[in-house]
Design a protein around this motif. Structure first.
Motif, PDB file in Angstrom:
ATOM      1  N   THR A  79       0.949  -0.712  -0.334  1.00 43.26           N
ATOM      2  CA  THR A  79       0.194  -0.022  -0.080  1.00 43.26           C
ATOM      3  C   THR A  79       0.752   1.293  -0.040  1.00 43.26           C
ATOM      4  OG1 THR A  79      -2.251  -1.269   1.297  1.00 43.26           O
ATOM      5  CG2 THR A  79      -1.762   1.379   1.035  1.00 43.26           C
ATOM      6  N   PHE A  80       1.277   1.705  -1.212  1.00 41.26           N
ATOM      7  CA  PHE A  80       1.749   3.221  -1.205  1.00 41.26           C
ATOM      8  C   PHE A  80       1.230   3.822  -0.569  1.00 41.26           C
ATOM      9  CE2 PHE A  80       5.287   5.151  -2.935  1.00 41.26           C
ATOM     10  CZ  PHE A  80       5.253   6.250  -3.763  1.00 41.26           C
ATOM     11  N   SER A  81       0.416   4.183  -0.477  1.00 39.66           N
ATOM     12  CA  SER A  81      -0.048   5.491   0.261  1.00 39.66           C
ATOM     13  C   SER A  81       0.607   6.064   2.040  1.00 39.66           C
ATOM     14  CB  SER A  81      -1.884   5.561   0.282  1.00 39.66           C
ATOM     15  OG  SER A  81      -2.329   4.906   0.759  1.00 39.66           O
ATOM     16  N   ARG A  82       0.634   4.200   2.562  1.00 40.06           N
ATOM     17  CA  ARG A  82       0.875   4.353   3.262  1.00 40.06           C
ATOM     18  C   ARG A  82       2.125   3.622   3.898  1.00 40.06           C
ATOM     19  NH1 ARG A  82      -2.913   3.952   7.064  1.00 40.06           N
ATOM     20  NH2 ARG A  82      -2.092   2.346   8.981  1.00 40.06           N
ATOM     21  N   CYS A  83       3.175   4.753   3.400  1.00 41.28           N
ATOM     22  CA  CYS A  83       4.768   3.945   3.337  1.00 41.28           C
ATOM     23  C   CYS A  83       5.221   5.418   3.329  1.00 41.28           C
ATOM     24  CB  CYS A  83       5.301   2.871   2.315  1.00 41.28           C
ATOM     25  SG  CYS A  83       4.266   1.469   2.723  1.00 41.28           S
ATOM     26  N   ALA A  84       6.186   5.821   4.112  1.00 43.50           N
ATOM     27  CA  ALA A  84       6.545   7.101   3.342  1.00 43.50           C
ATOM     28  C   ALA A  84       8.225   6.551   2.861  1.00 43.50           C
ATOM     29  CB  ALA A  84       7.587   7.006   4.725  1.00 43.50           C
ATOM     30  N   MET A  85       8.430   7.071   2.098  1.00 40.74           N
ATOM     31  CA  MET A  85       9.115   6.751   0.741  1.00 40.74           C
ATOM     32  C   MET A  85      10.701   7.954   0.332  1.00 40.74           C
ATOM     33  SD  MET A  85       8.214   4.112  -0.550  1.00 40.74           S
ATOM     34  CE  MET A  85       8.959   3.665  -1.762  1.00 40.74           C
ATOM     35  N   ALA A  86      12.045   6.835   0.958  1.00 40.07           N
ATOM     36  CA  ALA A  86      13.413   7.791   0.831  1.00 40.07           C
ATOM     37  C   ALA A  86      14.458   7.255   0.113  1.00 40.07           C
ATOM     38  CB  ALA A  86      13.263   7.421   2.061  1.00 40.07           C
ATOM     39  N   TRP A  87      14.822   8.440  -0.171  1.00 37.76           N
ATOM     40  CA  TRP A  87      16.180   8.232  -1.044  1.00 37.76           C
ATOM     41  C   TRP A  87      17.301   7.807   0.054  1.00 37.76           C
ATOM     42  CZ3 TRP A  87      15.796   6.230  -6.771  1.00 37.76           C
ATOM     43  CH2 TRP A  87      14.449   6.629  -7.013  1.00 37.76           C
TER      44      TRP A  87
END
Length: 126
Positions: free
Chosen positions: A28-36
């Motif tokens: 569930t992408f919308s419930r993930c924080a994303m980082a680089w």
């Protein structure tokens, strides 16, 4: 199981721009924080930028003002727009997903990230 695939790396000249993309599947992408993150040869992997599930962003001092992280929940994709690139930005860039503390903005430690992509090479020539 979340899978992440990075694209957009390449060889550019100092001062040029690049945009990296990371497309996710299986979660569930919308419930993930994303980082680089990025890792230069013979150096440890370091935090670059993070966007929380609610859109809050946080950057490493070394890229602040030059890089912009953003997300498109409809496309399950996170982007890293990199401007004014420098030779010291040369590294393999990794996308990472945090499905636990997804509302937090300034979590920079690798321990918070459950899923990782395979990385994409960015080389900046002087």
């Amino acid at each position: 199981q979340v899978q992440l695939v990075e694209t957009g790396g390449g060889l550019v000249l100092a001062g040029d721009s690049l945009r990296l993309s990371c497309t996710t599947s299986g979660g569930t992408f919308s419930r993930c924080a994303m980082a680089w993150f990025r890792q230069a040869p013979e150096k440890e992997r370091e935090f670059v930028a993070r966007v929380s599930a609610t859109g809050g962003t946080h950057y490493a001092d070394s890229v602040k003002g030059r890089f912009t992280i953003s997300r498109d929940n409809a496309k399950n994709t996170v982007y890293l727009q990199m401007n004014s690139l420098k030779p010291e930005d040369t590294a393999v860039y990794y996308c990472a997903a945090d499905d636990r503390f997804f509302a937090s903005t300034a979590l920079i430690s690798r321990q918070y990230y459950t899923y990782w992509g395979q990385g994409t090479q960015v080389t900046v020539s002087s």
